[in-house]
Design a protein around this motif. Structure first.
Motif, PDB file in Angstrom:
ATOM      1  N   ARG A 224     -18.647  37.927  80.402  1.00  0.00           N
ATOM      2  CA  ARG A 224     -17.918  38.974  79.673  1.00  0.00           C
ATOM      3  C   ARG A 224     -18.439  40.342  80.088  1.00  0.00           C
ATOM      4  O   ARG A 224     -19.660  40.586  80.083  1.00  0.00           O
ATOM      5  CB  ARG A 224     -18.061  38.764  78.172  1.00  0.00           C
ATOM      6  CG  ARG A 224     -17.376  39.821  77.331  1.00  0.00           C
ATOM      7  CD  ARG A 224     -17.233  39.369  75.888  1.00  0.00           C
ATOM      8  NE  ARG A 224     -16.136  38.432  75.726  1.00  0.00           N
ATOM      9  CZ  ARG A 224     -16.196  37.312  75.020  1.00  0.00           C
ATOM     10  NH1 ARG A 224     -17.303  36.982  74.412  1.00  0.00           N
ATOM     11  NH2 ARG A 224     -15.155  36.531  74.928  1.00  0.00           N
ATOM     12  N   THR A 225     -17.542  41.250  80.397  1.00  0.00           N
ATOM     13  CA  THR A 225     -17.944  42.588  80.843  1.00  0.00           C
ATOM     14  C   THR A 225     -18.069  43.525  79.643  1.00  0.00           C
ATOM     15  O   THR A 225     -17.535  43.274  78.564  1.00  0.00           O
ATOM     16  CB  THR A 225     -16.904  43.152  81.825  1.00  0.00           C
ATOM     17  OG1 THR A 225     -15.626  43.222  81.173  1.00  0.00           O
ATOM     18  CG2 THR A 225     -16.803  42.278  83.057  1.00  0.00           C
ATOM     19  N   GLY A 226     -18.794  44.622  79.861  1.00  0.00           N
ATOM     20  CA  GLY A 226     -18.915  45.652  78.832  1.00  0.00           C
ATOM     21  C   GLY A 226     -19.827  45.287  77.683  1.00  0.00           C
ATOM     22  O   GLY A 226     -19.699  45.844  76.594  1.00  0.00           O
ATOM     23  N   VAL A 227     -20.766  44.358  77.876  1.00  0.00           N
ATOM     24  CA  VAL A 227     -21.693  43.964  76.809  1.00  0.00           C
ATOM     25  C   VAL A 227     -23.118  44.183  77.292  1.00  0.00           C
ATOM     26  O   VAL A 227     -23.389  44.285  78.494  1.00  0.00           O
ATOM     27  CB  VAL A 227     -21.490  42.481  76.411  1.00  0.00           C
ATOM     28  CG1 VAL A 227     -20.111  42.263  75.840  1.00  0.00           C
ATOM     29  CG2 VAL A 227     -21.729  41.557  77.597  1.00  0.00           C
ATOM     30  N   ARG A 228     -24.023  44.241  76.334  1.00  0.00           N
ATOM     31  CA  ARG A 228     -25.434  44.423  76.680  1.00  0.00           C
ATOM     32  C   ARG A 228     -26.002  43.140  77.278  1.00  0.00           C
ATOM     33  O   ARG A 228     -25.726  42.046  76.816  1.00  0.00           O
ATOM     34  CB  ARG A 228     -26.234  44.825  75.442  1.00  0.00           C
ATOM     35  CG  ARG A 228     -25.961  46.238  74.987  1.00  0.00           C
ATOM     36  CD  ARG A 228     -26.856  46.619  73.833  1.00  0.00           C
ATOM     37  NE  ARG A 228     -26.582  45.821  72.647  1.00  0.00           N
ATOM     38  CZ  ARG A 228     -27.245  45.946  71.505  1.00  0.00           C
ATOM     39  NH1 ARG A 228     -28.237  46.814  71.420  1.00  0.00           N
ATOM     40  NH2 ARG A 228     -26.934  45.206  70.458  1.00  0.00           N
ATOM     41  N   GLN A 229     -26.838  43.291  78.301  1.00  0.00           N
ATOM     42  CA  GLN A 229     -27.472  42.157  78.947  1.00  0.00           C
ATOM     43  C   GLN A 229     -28.988  42.240  78.779  1.00  0.00           C
ATOM     44  O   GLN A 229     -29.538  43.310  78.496  1.00  0.00           O
ATOM     45  CB  GLN A 229     -27.132  42.138  80.446  1.00  0.00           C
ATOM     46  CG  GLN A 229     -25.655  42.038  80.769  1.00  0.00           C
ATOM     47  CD  GLN A 229     -25.098  40.643  80.557  1.00  0.00           C
ATOM     48  OE1 GLN A 229     -25.832  39.711  80.269  1.00  0.00           O
ATOM     49  NE2 GLN A 229     -23.788  40.503  80.705  1.00  0.00           N
TER      50      GLN A 229
END
Length: 323
Positions: A224-229
């Motif tokens: 999923r893009t746009g999330v904290r890693q």
């Protein structure tokens, strides 16, 4: 052997008052367990439970016509023009918030002994429920067997928080309601209403609602893009699963430490020579009050623990007490 870290009289400034999307003012149990988990990870140990003791809470806002309106804060600086209000180009946009000041104490159980000096150093750089910790009392480490002594000598006053899902289930069945109807009506009951529903000597007071977990609405995904890693020490990305979830609201009860520890006092028998003033008033047994008696006899059951549960509808992350 387990050890207890006693962190008394934590003063938190500007904590989050919103414990879920539909609830203001719930006791921050989720924040306290994740706070303990973060400390345990930094200490290199495992956290196995938290007792939350409520002292005070100051909601930031005002009342108008019987309705609470949370105070709002504007940003102190802008990043780009999108930070300005669409209606007033000279004002920064508002991010709706609800905040409070907290006064609480925590008893955190770890699976091994820890250094109190290292813990204090970590606490100086921690936040609680999004708020800044501005003051703490004397931090001490005890063995688990000393829990009763902690409540009698270290944290003498305050309100412990109990899981009362048993009350919700009993009220739902006795009133022939669905779970949501029982939940909302139960929170609105007065003292006379509680006596009518559960009989006398039920021990119920200060019932409240709060967020006790999350139910996953989908399988966790790592793409999923746009999330904290998460990152390694070398700033390499660690694949971090994310999933949409909904909060699970539960019923809790605030009980004063003094009331709880004295709840299971043995009633005087015929062979005990006590004056009439010294005798405790006799209270008939009420099954709703049984959890209070159990916790009074065994305060080790007061610890809130987090755990994943697998259900047919999906995985659930839930906070529960042992009783």
């Amino acid at each position: 052997m387990s050890f207890l870290a006693v962190i008394p009289h934590i003063q938190v400034q500007g904590a989050n008052l919103q414990t879920s999307g539909i609830l203001l003012g719930g006791v921050p149990l989720m924040a306290s367990t994740m706070f303990a988990h973060a400390l345990a990870r930094k200490l290199g140990v495992k956290d196995t439970g938290v007792i939350y003791i409520h002292h005070d809470r100051q909601d930031l806002g005002g009342f108008a016509y019987g309705r609470f309106t949370p105070a709002q804060r504007r940003g102190s600086a802008f990043i780009n023009k999108n930070d300005y209000s669409s209606k007033n180009p000279n004002a920064l946009s508002l991010q709706p918030t609800a905040s409070c000041h907290l006064h609480l104490s925590l008893v955190i159980r770890f699976d091994c002994v820890i250094d109190s000096d290292v813990l204090i150093e970590l606490l100086n750089n921690q936040r609680f429920a999004g708020g800044q910790i501005i003051e703490i009392g004397k931090v001490e480490i005890f063995e688990e067997k000393d829990l009763s002594k902690i409540f009698s000598k270290n944290i003498k006053t305050g309100f412990v928080v109990l899981d009362r899902h048993d009350v919700l289930l009993a009220y739902q069945q006795s009133q022939n309601l669905n779970r949501l109807q029982a939940f909302t009506r139960l929170l609105a009951l007065t003292k006379d209403g509680l006596n009518h529903a559960f009989g006398e000597y039920h021990g119920l007071s200060f019932l409240s609602a709060t967020n006790l977990g999350y139910a996953l609405l989908e399988e966790p995904k790592t793409d999923r893009t746009g999330v904290r890693q998460a990152y390694t020490l070398d700033n390499d990305v660690i694949e971090t699963p994310h999933a949409y979830a909904e909060p699970l609201i539960g019923l809790v009860q605030y009980v004063s430490i003094r009331q709880l520890l004295n709840f299971a006092k043995v009633q005087p028998s015929d062979d005990v020579d006590l004056s009439e003033e010294e005798q405790e008033p006799y209270q008939p047994q009420n099954p709703i009050a049984e959890p209070l008696r159990q916790l009074s006899d065994n305060p080790q059951e007061l610890f809130w623990q987090y755990q994943w549960h697998t259900h047919n509808g999906g995985d659930v992350f839930l906070l529960r007490q042992s009783i």
